[in-house]
Scaffold this motif. Structure first.
Motif, PDB file in Angstrom:
ATOM      1  N   MET A   1       0.843  -1.181   0.000  1.00 20.45           N
ATOM      2  CA  MET A   1       0.000   0.000   0.000  1.00 20.45           C
ATOM      3  C   MET A   1       0.886   1.241   0.000  1.00 20.45           C
ATOM      4  N   ARG A   2       0.300   2.320  -0.380  1.00 18.32           N
ATOM      5  CA  ARG A   2       1.014   3.596  -0.343  1.00 18.32           C
ATOM      6  C   ARG A   2       0.848   4.190   1.052  1.00 18.32           C
ATOM      7  N   VAL A   3       1.892   4.845   1.551  1.00 15.52           N
ATOM      8  CA  VAL A   3       1.858   5.452   2.876  1.00 15.52           C
ATOM      9  C   VAL A   3       2.170   6.939   2.744  1.00 15.52           C
ATOM     10  N   GLU A   4       1.335   7.761   3.378  1.00 20.83           N
ATOM     11  CA  GLU A   4       1.546   9.206   3.445  1.00 20.83           C
ATOM     12  C   GLU A   4       1.563   9.605   4.915  1.00 20.83           C
ATOM     13  N   PHE A   5       2.081  10.776   5.184  1.00 23.04           N
ATOM     14  CA  PHE A   5       2.194  11.258   6.557  1.00 23.04           C
ATOM     15  C   PHE A   5       1.424  12.563   6.709  1.00 23.04           C
ATOM     16  N   LYS A   6       0.721  12.713   7.813  1.00 20.60           N
ATOM     17  CA  LYS A   6      -0.056  13.920   8.084  1.00 20.60           C
ATOM     18  C   LYS A   6       0.854  15.140   8.202  1.00 20.60           C
ATOM     19  N   SER A   7       2.039  14.948   8.752  1.00 22.30           N
ATOM     20  CA  SER A   7       2.943  16.078   8.961  1.00 22.30           C
ATOM     21  C   SER A   7       4.366  15.714   8.548  1.00 22.30           C
ATOM     22  N   THR A   8       5.159  16.746   8.323  1.00 17.18           N
ATOM     23  CA  THR A   8       6.567  16.508   7.997  1.00 17.18           C
ATOM     24  C   THR A   8       7.307  15.944   9.209  1.00 17.18           C
TER      25      THR A   8
ATOM     26  N   VAL B   1      -1.773   5.680  14.906  1.00 17.74           N
ATOM     27  CA  VAL B   1      -3.127   5.931  14.413  1.00 17.74           C
ATOM     28  C   VAL B   1      -3.036   6.361  12.951  1.00 17.74           C
ATOM     29  N   PHE B   2      -3.904   5.778  12.115  1.00 17.89           N
ATOM     30  CA  PHE B   2      -3.892   6.101  10.690  1.00 17.89           C
ATOM     31  C   PHE B   2      -5.298   6.069  10.115  1.00 17.89           C
ATOM     32  N   THR B   3      -5.436   6.660   8.934  1.00 16.77           N
ATOM     33  CA  THR B   3      -6.687   6.613   8.188  1.00 16.77           C
ATOM     34  C   THR B   3      -6.412   5.988   6.830  1.00 16.77           C
TER      35      THR B   3
ATOM     36  N   ILE C   1      -2.520   4.628   3.046  1.00 14.72           N
ATOM     37  CA  ILE C   1      -2.554   4.757   4.500  1.00 14.72           C
ATOM     38  C   ILE C   1      -1.955   6.111   4.848  1.00 14.72           C
ATOM     39  N   ARG C   2      -2.698   6.903   5.604  1.00 17.87           N
ATOM     40  CA  ARG C   2      -2.214   8.223   6.031  1.00 17.87           C
ATOM     41  C   ARG C   2      -1.914   8.157   7.523  1.00 17.87           C
ATOM     42  N   ILE C   3      -0.648   8.306   7.872  1.00 16.04           N
ATOM     43  CA  ILE C   3      -0.231   8.269   9.270  1.00 16.04           C
ATOM     44  C   ILE C   3      -0.691   9.562   9.934  1.00 16.04           C
ATOM     45  N   GLU C   4      -1.537   9.434  10.953  1.00 17.87           N
ATOM     46  CA  GLU C   4      -2.117  10.597  11.625  1.00 17.87           C
ATOM     47  C   GLU C   4      -1.340  11.004  12.872  1.00 17.87           C
TER      48      GLU C   4
END
Length: 100
Positions: A1-8, A78-80, A89-92
């Motif tokens: 899956m692709r993973v993104e991050f909420k913040s730098t 925690v992720f969305t 998947i967005r790391i929150e």
């Protein structure tokens, strides 16, 4: 899956374990990097259910729509899920569950 991050900050703490250690300590930082590696390598979210050590679970109440996996003890990641096919998947956040 692709993973993104909420913040730098969250992204930097993945890319540099030293940043994570400063924020959360050695063990939490190590598990954070390890768990995100797992998230990158799964094909679908249900793959997490076959890894009981992660204690994957969807959150409820005011956190409905979010999911969590355990890092250590009360620390959780925690992720969305994002995207039309929920393939990102967005790391929150990383939080100490129950706040103590």
């Amino acid at each position: 899956m692709r993973v993104e991050f909420k913040s730098t900050k969250l992204k930097k703490r993945y890319e540099s374990i030293r940043e994570g250690e400063r924020a959360w300590g050695n063990e939490v930082a190590r598990r954070y990097v390890e768990r995100i590696g797992i998230l990158y390598n799964i094909r679908e979210i249900d793959d997490l259910k076959s890894m009981p050590q992660l204690k994957y679970h969807p959150l409820t109440g005011n956190r409905q729509g979010q999911h969590a996996i355990t890092l250590i003890s009360r620390w959780r990641l925690v992720f969305t899920l994002e995207g039309v096919e929920q393939d990102t998947i967005r790391i929150e956040e990383v939080s100490k569950h129950y706040g103590d």
